[in-house]
Design a protein around this motif. Structure first.
Motif, PDB file in Angstrom:
ATOM      1  N   GLY A  67      -3.642  -2.143   3.103  1.00 18.62           N
ATOM      2  CA  GLY A  67      -4.433  -0.913   3.070  1.00 18.62           C
ATOM      3  C   GLY A  67      -3.984   0.084   4.128  1.00 18.62           C
ATOM      4  N   GLN A  68      -3.738  -0.401   5.335  1.00 16.51           N
ATOM      5  CA  GLN A  68      -3.270   0.475   6.404  1.00 16.51           C
ATOM      6  C   GLN A  68      -1.853   0.982   6.121  1.00 16.51           C
ATOM      7  OE1 GLN A  68      -5.135   1.236   9.447  1.00 16.51           O
ATOM      8  NE2 GLN A  68      -6.727   0.542   8.055  1.00 16.51           N
ATOM      9  N   SER A  69      -1.010   0.137   5.525  1.00 19.46           N
ATOM     10  CA  SER A  69       0.349   0.563   5.166  1.00 19.46           C
ATOM     11  C   SER A  69       0.314   1.687   4.144  1.00 19.46           C
ATOM     12  CB  SER A  69       1.147  -0.610   4.593  1.00 19.46           C
ATOM     13  OG  SER A  69       1.307  -1.618   5.538  1.00 19.46           O
ATOM     14  N   LEU A  70      -0.550   1.556   3.158  1.00 16.56           N
ATOM     15  CA  LEU A  70      -0.682   2.604   2.159  1.00 16.56           C
ATOM     16  C   LEU A  70      -1.199   3.897   2.790  1.00 16.56           C
ATOM     17  CD1 LEU A  70      -2.144   0.595  -0.842  1.00 16.56           C
ATOM     18  CD2 LEU A  70       0.143   1.562  -0.640  1.00 16.56           C
ATOM     19  N   GLY A  71      -2.108   3.777   3.741  1.00 16.86           N
ATOM     20  CA  GLY A  71      -2.639   4.949   4.417  1.00 16.86           C
ATOM     21  C   GLY A  71      -1.592   5.677   5.239  1.00 16.86           C
ATOM     22  N   VAL A  72      -0.787   4.925   5.972  1.00 14.89           N
ATOM     23  CA  VAL A  72       0.259   5.535   6.793  1.00 14.89           C
ATOM     24  C   VAL A  72       1.315   6.179   5.908  1.00 14.89           C
ATOM     25  CG1 VAL A  72       2.096   4.996   8.441  1.00 14.89           C
ATOM     26  CG2 VAL A  72      -0.166   4.036   8.762  1.00 14.89           C
ATOM     27  N   GLU A  73       1.672   5.516   4.828  1.00 12.53           N
ATOM     28  CA  GLU A  73       2.680   6.072   3.912  1.00 12.53           C
ATOM     29  C   GLU A  73       2.155   7.338   3.240  1.00 12.53           C
ATOM     30  OE1 GLU A  73       4.674   7.057   0.391  1.00 12.53           O
ATOM     31  OE2 GLU A  73       2.735   6.065   0.300  1.00 12.53           O
ATOM     32  N   ALA A  74       0.919   7.310   2.788  1.00 14.09           N
ATOM     33  CA  ALA A  74       0.335   8.498   2.156  1.00 14.09           C
ATOM     34  C   ALA A  74       0.207   9.639   3.157  1.00 14.09           C
ATOM     35  CB  ALA A  74      -1.043   8.161   1.570  1.00 14.09           C
TER      36      ALA A  74
END
Length: 156
Positions: free
Chosen positions: A47-54
């Motif tokens: 979830g945090q990886s998706l947030g940073v990428e977005a």
């Protein structure tokens, strides 16, 4: 003596009788708890990886399409705040950098390639903040995004 009564006596005196269920429960719990923790931890990290990428992608796009350099910084801050809120990222742990290629160019500038990088650390769940364990048991997450700034971009 009747043959059926003898078989009943041996089953009652058997010392291993009934322990299979207890062994199954104990071994099942010992295997199930780490698997559940692993699944929860991987979900938090994903979830945090998706947030940073977005966040990196949206900031790069918003800055490259901003009206001018002055509004670009404000747009970047607004997008970063919305991504931090949406993905429940700790605002104190996120690091934001914005660079332009070729090196030495003002950032953002018309005709350059804008590279936005976001970094954070994801704390593993259920790790107590005792003796700094929460900092030690954290996973670094980083994402970068590149966006070409139009050569007709206004440089006011």
């Amino acid at each position: 003596m009747h043959p059926s009564s003898r078989s009943t006596e041996t089953r009652v005196d058997d010392p291993d009788r009934g322990s299979a269920a207890l062994e199954f429960i104990v071994v099942g719990l010992l295997l199930l708890v780490p698997i559940v923790y692993l699944i929860v931890s991987l979900g938090v990290i994903q979830g945090q990886s998706l947030g940073v990428e977005a966040g990196a992608r949206h900031i790069a796009r918003a800055v490259s399409q901003a009206a001018d350099a002055g509004s670009a910084r404000g747009v970047a801050a607004q997008v970063l705040d919305s991504v931090v809120e949406e993905y429940d990222i700790d605002p104190a742990s996120i690091h934001f950098t914005m660079e332009c290629v070729p090196a030495g160019a003002r950032c953002p500038e018309a005709g350059t390639t804008l590279v936005v990088t976001l970094r954070t650390r994801v704390a593993l769940p259920l790790v107590p903040p005792v003796l700094g364990l929460d900092r030690l048991a954290s996973i670094p997450v980083e994402a970068s995004s590149a966006q070409k700034v139009s050569r007709f971009w206004d440089e006011r």
